[in-house]
Design an enzyme around this catalytic site. Structure first.
Site, PDB file in Angstrom:
ATOM      1  N   ARG A 201      -2.248   3.959   7.056  1.00 35.44           N
ATOM      2  CA  ARG A 201      -3.417   3.105   6.869  1.00 35.44           C
ATOM      3  C   ARG A 201      -4.496   3.335   7.923  1.00 35.44           C
ATOM      4  O   ARG A 201      -5.660   3.467   7.603  1.00 35.44           O
ATOM      5  CB  ARG A 201      -2.954   1.646   6.898  1.00 35.44           C
ATOM      6  CG  ARG A 201      -3.992   0.613   6.551  1.00 35.44           C
ATOM      7  CD  ARG A 201      -3.414  -0.787   6.697  1.00 35.44           C
ATOM      8  NE  ARG A 201      -3.021  -1.079   8.064  1.00 35.44           N
ATOM      9  CZ  ARG A 201      -1.898  -1.716   8.397  1.00 35.44           C
ATOM     10  NH1 ARG A 201      -1.057  -2.116   7.472  1.00 35.44           N
ATOM     11  NH2 ARG A 201      -1.612  -1.937   9.667  1.00 35.44           N
ATOM     12  N   GLU A 202      -4.111   3.349   9.204  1.00 36.47           N
ATOM     13  CA  GLU A 202      -5.092   3.468  10.284  1.00 36.47           C
ATOM     14  C   GLU A 202      -4.970   4.774  11.053  1.00 36.47           C
ATOM     15  O   GLU A 202      -5.956   5.411  11.364  1.00 36.47           O
ATOM     16  CB  GLU A 202      -4.930   2.300  11.270  1.00 36.47           C
ATOM     17  CG  GLU A 202      -5.226   0.942  10.696  1.00 36.47           C
ATOM     18  CD  GLU A 202      -5.016  -0.149  11.740  1.00 36.47           C
ATOM     19  OE1 GLU A 202      -5.541  -0.008  12.850  1.00 36.47           O
ATOM     20  OE2 GLU A 202      -4.320  -1.128  11.430  1.00 36.47           O
TER      21      GLU A 202
ATOM     22  N   GLU B 255       6.333  -2.839   9.793  1.00 30.37           N
ATOM     23  CA  GLU B 255       5.351  -3.619  10.534  1.00 30.37           C
ATOM     24  C   GLU B 255       5.703  -5.101  10.521  1.00 30.37           C
ATOM     25  O   GLU B 255       5.582  -5.787  11.538  1.00 30.37           O
ATOM     26  CB  GLU B 255       3.967  -3.408   9.927  1.00 30.37           C
ATOM     27  CG  GLU B 255       2.852  -4.152  10.627  1.00 30.37           C
ATOM     28  CD  GLU B 255       1.493  -3.887  10.005  1.00 30.37           C
ATOM     29  OE1 GLU B 255       0.477  -4.242  10.635  1.00 30.37           O
ATOM     30  OE2 GLU B 255       1.438  -3.341   8.885  1.00 30.37           O
TER      31      GLU B 255
END
Length: 884
Positions: free
Chosen positions: A461-462, A761
């Protein structure tokens, strides 16, 4: 086999580096196995064909020794070897090792920056790569060929149609305005002597111009890709031919589209540049920011075969067995003209189809939603045996959905290529409980998947180098891998990104749109994240004995602490002002103003309970002040190591005042901490925030809070890695192990039982409907494995670099045996214990040049030197030491 001579020679933290950027690098070696302690050493070096010796240097040092040689110059190659003096006399000489310098000064470069012409620039995410090329006539003899090269973007060089080297994603991700890495390649064997040669380089957007970070902003460092390359060819007489980027090069776009996050489109019918070669643009960016990397490169380090292929509608779902970072190598592409779409993801939905729902960025402040990316498109050409392997992007994945095939995919035709920084493994752990072993492997694999030139938070995602994640996991990483150069490289980017007011970025490198110029600039400078500037250099010093990293970080550390102390002295949180209009004296040392992430991501996250605006405004001074205490105490220790005696005294005194202020504000009359959370208790114990008489009460409070939570943790991001050590150090190892073996939510084993092959996460991983939730590859919670290394196996450093260390296992009744090894800067350390009828047997291995304090379970500590030792504790607690 025992070594009769020094071995394991290293230069800085690398083995035989090519293109090193240090004029006088530090040298290390391992002592021969079984040798007595080193009393001195002698180094022999060959420079320019002449050998010289230092003579005896009386010293015990064998790690990061300043080379007693004149400084080296650009292009210089040094052969060196070492022998050591012990009480038994001189050892034999080691085998030769070497290092070679790169181009150390801007004046060494005749190359100019060149850029391809792009009359019509496509949108970010779908831009073509560009080829840049030149030809040259090679001399009749070639003694040495070196290619010095870097790019604005990601490059891949080819000499006479052969790919140069095996590095991936070069030149890597750095704080480009300050640091741009140059690679040096030995291309001697690729040059055709006496003939015309072609040097061609494919350049894609990479981090430089492509989409980066949570916001997927593009053009963070520039609006054009570029190339800087210098090929130097020496003939047998030493004459040098230089081929450098300049206005004579030409460029052409390709049909290969590439973005690091979105993925790639590969047209196998037209795999190379289009036949529209045109002049390049010469640019002037300066050369002062060029550096060599202290870290190993990113490489293709392994493969994962497909373990299953299934059909879901028109898609074929490939499972490679575990989460990783990299890409797919795919054969059996089918008929020419076919269009294949490869979608990568970490999880399946309840129907068995691949879903990207958990890796789609959730950024409500943007005007439009962002896609997950991670999609490759392949346009099949006429070559029947073609194999596709997209190398200008990476994906975090376990599953790949393949669409467009006209036949059922043969599992043998698809392989996951694992890509990450090529870190040398230095540690192992195993025990009698398979689930604990699976947890350890998941944490290990999760870190590797996120070690892609920088320590990313997730590979999907990042892909950002969050400081908080890295400072939490560093002790685990440094036990399992040689991350000395990797950590140094990241820390230099972290320091380079420091703001003028002392703020340290949350991520390094820091893209401009996510820094001072971006919408989330107000989130920078958080306690626990910025404090990585104290924690990481200190942990790296403890792991590797490297004082140089302390020197490098010191100026940035001083600026960071000055900012934090100024905020504490001058500002007050509105809630505290309302409750106490007149500040009390101790408040000068409370850090309660400005933004802080606080504990972040507890099992029931505060940010979700309060909503984001209220979370941002909340007082998190119990966290920030604790880190002010911790970092100033570390600063005092660092100053002492560096010989800064006055600064050491000043930081120690200030740190003690912060400690007193914290206890005044957050310790009640009964000796219990407030707010009464597990996280607050953990920090109080680990950061030494308490008067000695309160430690037992707070330890009891922590154990009681765990019981009240049904034997579960309630800690968040910052304190979860410290929770089990805090309990064990407070003589509550039973509670620590209860948490480790807990298998209902929230817990590590619940995650493992849920099929995790990397660390999630969020503790839940999946929602009530069976859909994946959030990233499935965030390594930070996996930092719990440091407890396995330091407590279950009991290996802990007492002096930097493990010159003195302890082995003090803390067994649990649920384990029959445990074993760990660590290859320290001085050699292999091993701790292995097992239960026997009479008690516990402990085997210990101590490397040469070191000393170990061994505390067998249930027995007193003893000091042992190098070699292997066995200890046994009988039921009466007596110590036995049979010879081994």
């Amino acid at each position: 086999m025992q070594q009769s001579r020094p071995h394991g020679l290293r230069v800085e933290h690398l083995v035989t580096p090519l293109g090193i950027g240090d004029r006088l690098p530090r040298l290390s070696w391992l002592l021969p196995a079984g040798s007595p302690a080193q009393r001195g050493y002698e180094i022999e070096a060959e420079r320019g064909g002449e050998r010289s010796r230092t003579g005896l240097v009386a010293s015990r040092e064998s790690v990061l020794v300043s080379a007693p040689l004149p400084p080296t110059s650009s292009r210089e190659r040094i052969l060196w070897r070492v022998r050591i003096l012990t009480e038994d006399g001189w050892t034999a000489w080691s085998d030769d090792s070497s290092w070679e310098c790169g181009l150390l000064d801007p004046a060494d470069w005749s190359a100019r920056w060149i850029e391809p012409l792009e009359p019509e620039r496509a949108a970010a995410g779908s831009r073509p790569t560009n080829w840049l090329r030149t030809t040259f006539l090679a001399p009749a003899t070639v003694a040495r060929g070196r290619l010095y090269i870097t790019a604005h973007g990601v490059y891949e060089a080819h000499l006479n149609g052969v790919r140069v080297g095996d590095m991936e994603l070069t030149p890597g991700y750095t704080q480009y305005e300050h640091r741009l890495q140059v690679q040096t390649f030995d291309v001697t064997g690729l040059i055709r002597t006496g003939e015309r040669n072609e040097l061609a380089v494919e350049v894609s957007d990479g981090w430089w111009r492509g989409q980066v970070g949570l916001f997927r902003a593009s053009g963070q460092w520039g609006d054009a890709t570029g190339l800087l390359a210098q090929l130097e060819v020496e003939d047998a007489d030493g004459a040098r031919t230089t081929v450098a980027t300049d206005g004579a090069w030409t460029s052409a776009p390709s049909r290969h589209l590439a973005d690091l996050i979105d993925g790639e489109t590969l047209d196998l019918g037209h795999p190379g540049p289009l036949d529209t070669w045109q002049p390049v643009r010469v640019a002037d960016y300066g050369l002062e920011n060029l550096v060599a990397s202290p870290a190993p490169p990113v490489r293709r380090v392994g493969t994962l075969p497909a373990v299953a292929v299934s059909r879901v509608g028109a898609r074929q779902i490939v499972d490679v067995g575990r989460n990783s970072n990299g890409w797919i190598r795919l054969g059996g592409l089918g008929a020419a003209g076919s269009r294949l779409v490869l979608t990568y993801g970490e999880a399946l939905d309840p129907s068995g189809d691949l879903t990207q729902a958990n890796i789609v960025p959730d950024v409500p402040m943007l005007p439009h939603p962002l896609p997950a990316g991670q999609v490759d498109t392949v346009l099949v050409g006429d070559e029947p045996d073609a194999v596709v392997e997209p190398r200008h992007s990476t994906k975090g994945f376990r599953y790949v959905a393949v669409e467009g095939l006209d036949h059922f995919l043969d599992p043998a035709d698809v392989t996951a290529v694992v890509v990450h920084t090529d870190l040398a493994a230095t540690g192992t752990f195993a025990c009698s409980d398979l689930r604990i072993d699976r947890l350890h492997e998941a944490a290990r694999g999760s870190f590797l998947a996120n070690a892609c030139d920088i320590p990313t938070d997730c590979p999907t995602r990042e892909r950002a180098g969050w400081s908080g994640d890295w400072q939490l996991f560093f002790p685990s990483a440094a036990f399992l891998f040689d991350v000395a150069g990797f950590g140094t490289k990241w820390l230099r980017d972290f320091v380079a990104g420091q703001w003028p007011d002392g703020v340290l970025p949350n991520t390094a490198p820091e893209p401009r749109f996510e820094g001072r110029e971006g919408p989330n600039a107000f989130l920078a400078g958080s306690a626990g994240w910025g404090d990585a500037i104290a924690i990481l250099p200190w942990e790296q010093y403890l792991a590797y004995g490297d004082t140089g990293i302390l020197e490098e970080a010191w100026p940035a550390l001083v600026r960071w602490l000055s900012r934090a102390a100024t905020i504490a002295r001058k500002q007050r949180h509105p809630e505290r002002v309302a409750a106490r209009p007149t500040a009390l004296p101790h408040e000068e040392y409370l850090w309660d103003a400005g933004f802080s992430f606080g504990e972040w991501l507890e099992p029931e996250p505060e940010v979700e309970r309060l909503g984001f605006p209220a979370f941002v405004a909340a007082d998190k001074s119990e966290v920030a002040t604790a880190y002010l205490r911790h970092s100033t105490r570390l600063a005092a220790r660092i100053a002492e190591v560096l010989g800064r005696e006055e600064e050491a005294r000043r930081y120690a005194a200030y740190s003690d005042r912060v400690r007193e202020a914290w206890a005044t504000e957050f310790l009640d009359g009964a000796g219990r901490v407030t707010p009464a959370t597990q996280a607050t208790c953990v920090r109080a114990l680990v950061f030494d925030l308490l008067p000695d008489e309160a430690r037992r009460a707070v330890a009891d409070q922590l154990a009681a809070l765990v019981r009240e939570a049904g034997g579960h943790l309630t800690t968040g991001f910052l304190s979860t890695p410290l929770l089990l050590p805090a309990l064990a150090d407070a003589d509550r190892a039973d509670v620590a192990y209860d948490l480790l073996f807990q298998d209902t939510w929230p817990s590590w084993l619940k995650m493992i039982d849920g099929g995790a092959t990397t660390i999630w996460e969020r503790w839940e991983g999946y929602d009530a409907d069976g859909m994946p939730s959030h990233s499935h590859n965030h390594y930070s919670k996996g930092a719990v494995i440091a407890f396995l290394h330091r407590y279950t196996a009991g290996i802990r450093t007492l002096e930097p670099g493990y010159r003195r260390f302890a082995i003090a296992p803390v067994p649990d009744a649920r384990l029959e045996w445990a074993e760990a090894t660590h290859d320290s800067p001085y050699g292999r350390i091993r701790s292995a214990w097992r239960r026997v009828e009479q008690g516990v047997v402990l085997d210990v291995e101590v490397p040469p040049g070191t000393e170990c304090e061994v505390t067998p379970p249930g027995a007193a500590a003893v000091i042992v030197g190098p070699g292997t030792h066995r200890f046994g504790t009988a039921g009466d607690g007596d110590l036995r030491m049979p010879s081994v």
